[in-house]
Design an enzyme around this catalytic site. Structure first.
Site, PDB file in Angstrom:
ATOM      1  N   GLU A 289       0.827  -1.204   0.000  1.00 50.52           N
ATOM      2  CA  GLU A 289       0.000   0.000   0.000  1.00 50.52           C
ATOM      3  C   GLU A 289       0.868   1.264   0.000  1.00 50.52           C
ATOM      4  O   GLU A 289       0.437   2.322  -0.431  1.00 50.52           O
ATOM      5  CB  GLU A 289      -0.929  -0.013   1.228  1.00 50.52           C
ATOM      6  CG  GLU A 289      -2.346   0.406   0.883  1.00 50.52           C
ATOM      7  CD  GLU A 289      -3.345   0.160   2.008  1.00 50.52           C
ATOM      8  OE1 GLU A 289      -4.420  -0.363   1.698  1.00 50.52           O
ATOM      9  OE2 GLU A 289      -3.075   0.492   3.166  1.00 50.52           O
ATOM     10  N   LYS A 424     -14.188   1.038  -3.682  1.00 46.35           N
ATOM     11  CA  LYS A 424     -15.225   1.473  -2.744  1.00 46.35           C
ATOM     12  C   LYS A 424     -16.272   2.310  -3.473  1.00 46.35           C
ATOM     13  O   LYS A 424     -17.472   2.149  -3.243  1.00 46.35           O
ATOM     14  CB  LYS A 424     -14.607   2.333  -1.632  1.00 46.35           C
ATOM     15  CG  LYS A 424     -13.763   1.582  -0.653  1.00 46.35           C
ATOM     16  CD  LYS A 424     -13.377   2.510   0.490  1.00 46.35           C
ATOM     17  CE  LYS A 424     -12.212   1.955   1.270  1.00 46.35           C
ATOM     18  NZ  LYS A 424     -11.601   2.937   2.149  1.00 46.35           N
TER      19      LYS A 424
HETATM   20  O1  PA5 Z   1      -3.195   1.521   5.820  1.00 43.86           O
HETATM   21  C1  PA5 Z   1      -4.313   2.012   5.710  1.00 43.86           C
HETATM   22  O2  PA5 Z   1      -4.522   3.223   5.881  1.00 43.86           O
HETATM   23  C2  PA5 Z   1      -5.514   1.152   5.382  1.00 43.86           C
HETATM   24  O3  PA5 Z   1      -5.151  -0.163   5.137  1.00 43.86           O
HETATM   25  C3  PA5 Z   1      -6.524   1.198   6.514  1.00 43.86           C
HETATM   26  O4  PA5 Z   1      -5.916   0.748   7.698  1.00 43.86           O
HETATM   27  C4  PA5 Z   1      -7.756   0.331   6.211  1.00 43.86           C
HETATM   28  O5  PA5 Z   1      -8.330   0.731   5.004  1.00 43.86           O
HETATM   29  C5  PA5 Z   1      -8.777   0.446   7.321  1.00 43.86           C
HETATM   30  O6  PA5 Z   1      -9.188   1.753   7.488  1.00 43.86           O
HETATM   31  P1  PA5 Z   1      -9.960   2.242   8.775  1.00 43.86           P
HETATM   32  O7  PA5 Z   1      -9.070   2.081   9.945  1.00 43.86           O
HETATM   33  O8  PA5 Z   1     -10.280   3.685   8.491  1.00 43.86           O
HETATM   34  O9  PA5 Z   1     -11.206   1.407   8.905  1.00 43.86           O
END
Ligand code: PA5
Length: 449
Positions: A289, A424
């Site tokens: 990511e 999403k």
């Molecule tokens: O690293 C990240 O920012 C994402 O993987 C989030 O942790 C994930 O999308 C979960 O998001 P949230 O904590 O807002 O539910």
């Protein structure tokens, strides 16, 4: 005390030592950019000095809350996805007895289960069915407080917990970890009067394992969060060095980037301990990511050896030569088990009699390294003295710092994830979520073509 160590010797037949040394000024510049907060994504640098800034008071608060859950629950379900899930699971699985889930469930040592990281109807049906006769609690983790997967699971679990345990007890055994002000998880926690912890604004999901996101579930599972933080603190010091050869995060970042420049587009993180499976999942998210942007980035993948030597081993040995491996190797197991002697030796294994199982495992590791390097796969090795909270803390910070440096070497913003929004938007449009009317129309038109 010994620290984790990085060995890059087995990459040097593929990239030159001189070229690697030339990374020192670039890496130094990336580290300065991180320290001064002058680079891309600089509002998400709270992880950089997080270990050294965690107070004893904060740890005590987490431990006291964990104790309430431990005393009142046979099972605790941790709801979260991505960075709000993988760090806790990585540490809990690495530290747990592999067969803990088969053992008797009792208050005092609750079993930790996970939800909110998928939308599998069967998964949620089976989980809620299993929980029907259990005294369970919930840790609801979401930074945005609006993530669909997590919110959906929490809606089901909250209703079930209140129905089974009563509103008052539910209030005691439901804890929220979320933003200080925004999001539905915050609104619910405040309205219902749940104990809650704040995820700092400047710490992104995948860098948040050392915030309550990871620390609370890990403490509930019965593991030592002080030692985890101490390990991270130690690495924070070690990884501050500007000397490339003395800073494992910097050296790892430089080596993987030089391999990438030489056509090695895929990194395979390898373990020889099945307990590290979810640590690999955490690492994949951290690097995937953070770096997969602007049509660039090493593809992070992982294997569990020796299991996967009997499946992916063939591809790694003889498939396309675009890969390299990083082995996370645990030097000493926590338990001792020796191969027994068999008078009849029907299985022909007496040549191993008297040896520790780990000696066999280590020879599998060495044999694999030699074979894969011979087959054209560069190999790095991160040695971990043993699997405990301290060294897991070291590993976490080592990889986080390396990821920050590596992302800047690659010239991407390692701290955002714009690509995650695309699915999403489509999902919300397809489900007619209020606010997505125009997208719903557009997507229907596209599907009806
Ligand atoms: O690293 C990240 O920012 C994402 O993987 C989030 O942790 C994930 O999308 C979960 O998001 P949230 O904590 O807002 O539910």
């Amino acid at each position: 005390m010994e620290n984790i160590k990085l060995n890059i010797e087995k990459t040097l037949g593929f990239i030159s030592k001189e070229k690697l040394a030339s990374y020192e000024p670039k890496v130094k510049a990336c580290m300065e950019t991180l320290e001064k907060g002058t680079g891309l994504g600089n509002d998400f640098l709270g992880w950089l000095h997080l270990p050294s800034s965690i107070t004893q008071e904060h740890l005590d608060d987490l431990k006291a809350t964990a104790q309430v859950l431990r005393e009142n629950c046979e099972v605790v379900v941790v709801a979260g996805i991505g960075g709000s899930y993988l760090g806790a699971r990585a540490v809990i699985e690495a530290m747990s007895d592999s067969f803990a889930w088969l053992k008797e469930k009792k208050a005092g040592q609750p079993v930790i289960l996970f939800a909110g990281h998928n939308i599998g109807e069967d998964y949620l049906y089976e989980l809620t069915t299993y929980l029907q006769d259990k005294k369970f609690g919930i840790i609801n983790i979401s930074k945005s407080g609006t993530t669909t997967e997590t919110a959906l699971a929490f809606r089901l679990l909250k209703e079930q917990c209140e129905r089974q345990r009563g509103k008052e007890m539910a209030r005691k055994v439901i804890v929220a970890v979320t933003d200080a002000k925004k999001g539905a998880a915050r609104t619910t926690a405040d309205k219902e009067g749940y104990k809650s912890f704040i995820i700092p604004d400047n710490v992104g999901g995948r860098f948040s394992v050392l915030t309550p996101v990871g620390l609370l579930p890990i403490a509930v599972a019965g593991f030592d969060i002080e030692q985890l933080v101490n390990g991270a603190r130690e690495m924070e010091k070690v990884c501050a060095s500007e000397n490339l050869m003395e800073n494992p995060s910097a050296l790892y970042a430089a080596t993987r980037n030089e391999l990438y420049q030489n056509g090695k587009k895929i990194e395979i993180l390898v373990n020889f301990q099945p307990k590290l499976h979810y640590f690999m999942e955490w690492w994949k998210q951290l690097f995937g990511e953070s770096e997969g942007k602007d049509h660039k980035g090493i593809y992070p993948s992982s294997v569990d050896f020796s299991t996967d030597l009997h499946s992916m081993g063939q591809w790694i040995q003889e498939g396309e030569r675009t890969i390299y491996e990083t082995v996370v190797s645990v030097e000493t197991p926590n338990h001792e088990l020796k191969v027994p002697t068999d008078a009849e030796n029907l299985d022909g294994l007496n040549f191993l009699a008297g040896k520790r199982i780990d000696e066999v495992n280590k020879m599998a590791e060495l044999g694999t390294q030699l074979a894969h390097v011979d087959g054209g796969v560069p190999n790095m090795r991160v040695s971990v003295p043993m699997l405990n909270e301290f060294y897991l803390g070291e590993l976490i910070y080592f990889f986080e710092k390396a990821c920050g440096i590596s992302g800047y070497l690659l010239e991407v913003n390692p701290f955002n994830q714009p690509g995650v929004e695309a699915y999403k938007k489509n999902m919300f449009a397809l489900l007619n979520k209020p606010g997505y009317e125009a997208e719903s129309k557009a997507i229907q038109a596209r599907l009806n073509k």
